[in-house]
Write an enzyme that holds these catalytic residues in place. Structure first.
Site, PDB file in Angstrom:
ATOM      1  N   LYS A   1      -1.024  -0.217  -6.089  1.00  0.00           N
ATOM      2  CA  LYS A   1      -1.737  -1.245  -6.850  1.00  0.00           C
ATOM      3  C   LYS A   1      -2.958  -1.693  -6.051  1.00  0.00           C
ATOM      4  O   LYS A   1      -2.834  -2.169  -4.928  1.00  0.00           O
ATOM      5  CB  LYS A   1      -0.838  -2.456  -7.115  1.00  0.00           C
ATOM      6  CG  LYS A   1      -1.509  -3.433  -8.067  1.00  0.00           C
ATOM      7  CD  LYS A   1      -0.859  -4.794  -8.104  1.00  0.00           C
ATOM      8  CE  LYS A   1      -1.673  -5.862  -7.433  1.00  0.00           C
ATOM      9  NZ  LYS A   1      -3.070  -5.983  -7.845  1.00  0.00           N
TER      10      LYS A   1
ATOM     11  N   GLU B   1       0.401  -6.589   6.315  1.00  0.00           N
ATOM     12  CA  GLU B   1      -0.852  -6.700   7.071  1.00  0.00           C
ATOM     13  C   GLU B   1      -1.582  -7.909   6.501  1.00  0.00           C
ATOM     14  O   GLU B   1      -2.103  -7.853   5.389  1.00  0.00           O
ATOM     15  CB  GLU B   1      -1.702  -5.433   6.880  1.00  0.00           C
ATOM     16  CG  GLU B   1      -1.091  -4.174   7.451  1.00  0.00           C
ATOM     17  CD  GLU B   1      -1.174  -4.119   8.978  1.00  0.00           C
ATOM     18  OE1 GLU B   1      -1.785  -5.014   9.593  1.00  0.00           O
ATOM     19  OE2 GLU B   1      -0.597  -3.182   9.553  1.00  0.00           O
TER      20      GLU B   1
ATOM     21  N   CYS C   1     -10.382  -8.736   7.956  1.00  0.00           N
ATOM     22  CA  CYS C   1      -9.177  -9.440   8.426  1.00  0.00           C
ATOM     23  C   CYS C   1      -9.228  -9.726   9.915  1.00  0.00           C
ATOM     24  O   CYS C   1      -8.722 -10.732  10.377  1.00  0.00           O
ATOM     25  CB  CYS C   1      -7.939  -8.635   8.088  1.00  0.00           C
ATOM     26  SG  CYS C   1      -8.048  -6.948   8.662  1.00  0.00           S
TER      27      CYS C   1
ATOM     28  N   GLU D   1      -8.455 -19.279   7.990  1.00  0.00           N
ATOM     29  CA  GLU D   1      -9.245 -18.069   7.764  1.00  0.00           C
ATOM     30  C   GLU D   1     -10.261 -18.346   6.664  1.00  0.00           C
ATOM     31  O   GLU D   1      -9.885 -18.721   5.556  1.00  0.00           O
ATOM     32  CB  GLU D   1      -8.309 -16.926   7.324  1.00  0.00           C
ATOM     33  CG  GLU D   1      -9.019 -15.615   7.192  1.00  0.00           C
ATOM     34  CD  GLU D   1      -8.099 -14.497   6.698  1.00  0.00           C
ATOM     35  OE1 GLU D   1      -7.293 -14.752   5.785  1.00  0.00           O
ATOM     36  OE2 GLU D   1      -8.192 -13.381   7.229  1.00  0.00           O
TER      37      GLU D   1
END
Ligand code: NAD
Length: 494
Positions: A180, A256, A290, A390
């Site tokens: 996906k 992750e 990331c 973040e």
């Protein structure tokens, strides 16, 4: 740019393009001009069920899981790498259109996809167990068997690359797949499906169900007939995936997730070299990365010189249309992301940080697009929101420090642990500091240097498990121990 041919936008199940059962579609937009690119078939739970049946059948009864040798599996994977290489320019153009990354970065992404798929293709016939001598009566062997049907769910920041990081080891191990992509960037994964078919993968080995996280993603994580799930995305969604796995069949998860990575510049570092390098990696992929090093810890003795030079360099960064190769920073992926990043910038200002550079929307020629100025904050304290959360946009905070112990403590003062950078000429200092940093990747005098042979993943809430390298393959395997009694054999022979 001439008109780009779009990929088939249906679901890909059993090597066939099929409409979603509901007939629903979702839209994908170009972040440069905010225009609709196309509509894409939107899967749901029933489509996931169909794809799982195809993948299960391919795993249990198909050529892939029964008669194909590991050597031939490897050849098929290597063929896929060649095809991705042959289609590099089209894939890069699609990636840029769908997620706004610079065309230069997009080409680099596709090159990296090729290297990763090729690396794992080479592994397919080298996955072996052990012989464990027990006694004169017993011998045990371990068999490294493919774990089964796996779901791969990925984010929008490196759409094809993240998929390849998971696809490579899953295929090498002999698993079958339901993938996906992100609903924000579905196009390159769709394009890949035709290459999968052309490479000669048997039906059902790779299936793609595009759609939303709350429906397709949720159905995958809760599915009773999926044996493993590998996910790249936010920590918030990572928790949901783990919960879905726990509430269904306890499928193992690889996660992750996000980061808030420190980058430490010691007093003896070569400032010019560091700043030149930082200029490239900080704003690459429009800072939607990331392992983005958003917290710059700079020794107080070089702080002012570093800041002056860094500011000078950042002012040279060209923001604009990602198809123009001279532009380094393009738009953020979506309106949602744009609003989020500007929200963090406002929060930084309101909490008392000094916006040293940038700090607002970058006005592109026609006023369209989700462009944000490269932004530097100073006068930041470790407990401010912009230093803890973040942001996932072009915002860096500069934090002076005095001592080694202090900087290690502050660098680790985060719920995340994805990556860290250390810049110094003193290699023993660098190694000592790297021992103490709680991060899955530590780069010394380089940064964001991901390699197919090197594991990538997070400590703490940045994740579980590893992508890339030999370590990634392990998570797509089940270890079966077979213990053989020699005595019984002797008895039968007599
Ligand atoms: P996201 O978590 O919103 O979405 C990621 C994927 O999960 C998408 O495909 C989405 O549709 C799906 N999803 C959403 N809700 C779901 C649910 N309830 N169940 C199952 N699937 C669901 O993340 P994003 O905004 O696409 O990506 C940005 C995040 O990804 C950042 O936090 C970034 O740090 C992280 N990221 C991590 C890595 C890494 O390797 N550690 C790499 C890239 C991005």
């Amino acid at each position: 740019m001439s008109k780009l041919q779009l990929p088939n936008t249906k679901l890909f199940i059993n090597n066939e393009w099929v409409e979603s059962i509901s007939g629903n579609k979702f839209k994908t937009f170009n972040p440069v001009n905010e225009e609709l690119i196309c509509e894409v078939s939107e899967g749901d739970k029933a489509d996931v069920d169909k794809a799982v049946i195809a993948a299960r059948n391919a795993f249990e009864n198909g050529v892939w899981g029964t008669t194909m040798t590991a050597e031939d599996r490897g050849k098929t994977i290597l063929k896929l790498a060649d095809l991705i290489q042959d289609h590099k320019e089209k894939l890069a153009q699609l990636e840029t259109m769908d997620c706004g990354k610079s065309i230069v970065s997009a080409r680099e992404d596709i090159d990296f996809c090729v290297r990763v798929i090729r690396y794992f293709g080479g592994w397919a016939d080298k996955i072996q167990g052990k012989t464990i001598p027990i006694s004169s009566e017993f011998t045990s062997i371990t068999k490294h068997e493919p774990i089964g049907v796996v779901a791969l769910i990925v984010a929008w920041n490196y759409p094809l690359m993240l998929l390849c990081w998971k696809l490579g080891p899953a295929l090498a191990a002999g698993c079958t797949i339901i993938a996906k992509s992100s609903e924000f960037t579905p196009l390159t994964a769709l394009y890949l499906c035709d290459l999968i078919k052309e490479a000669g993968f048997p039906p059902g080995v790779f299936n793609l169900v595009s759609g939303l996280g709350s429906t397709v993603g949720n159905a995958l994580s809760h599915h009773l007939d999926i044996d493993k799930i590998s996910f790249t995305g936010s920590t918030v969604t990572g928790r949901k995936i783990m919960e879905g796995a726990a509430k269904s069949n306890l499928k193992p998860v690889t996660l992750e997730l996000g980061g808030k990575s420190p980058n430490i510049f010691f007093a003896d570092c070569d400032i010019e070299h560091c700043v030149n390098a930082a200029k490239d990696y900080v704003f690459s992929n429009n800072s939607q990365n990331c392992c983005f090093s958003s917290r710059f810890f700079v020794h107080e003795s070089i702080h002012d010189a570093f800041l002056t030079l860094f500011t000078e360099k950042i002012k040279q960064i060209k923001v604009g249309n990602p198809y123009d190769e001279s532009n380094h920073l393009g738009p953020l992926v979506s309106k949602q992301q744009f609003d989020r990043v500007l929200g963090y910038i406002e929060k930084g200002k309101s909490e008392g940080a000094k916006c040293h550079l940038g700090g607002s929307k970058h006005h592109h020629a026609d006023g369209k697009g989700y462009f944000v100025q490269p932004t530097i904050f100073t006068n930041v304290t470790d407990n401010m929101t912009i230093c803890k959360e973040e942001i996932f946009g072009p915002v860096v905070v500069i934090l002076p420090f005095k001592t080694v112990d202090e900087v290690i403590k502050r660098a680790n003062n985060t719920t995340y642990g994805l990556a860290a950078g250390i810049w110094t000429k003193d290699i023993s200092l660098a190694l000592n500091v790297s021992n103490k940093l709680k991060a899955g990747s530590v780069w010394i005098n380089n940064y964001d240097n991901c390699l197919p042979q090197v594991p990538f993943g997070g400590f703490k809430q940045s994740g579980i498990g590893r992508d890339l390298s030999e370590y990634a393959i392990q998570s797509y395997l089940s270890i079966k121990a077979v213990t053989i009694s020699h005595k019984t054999l002797h008895a039968q022979q007599n």
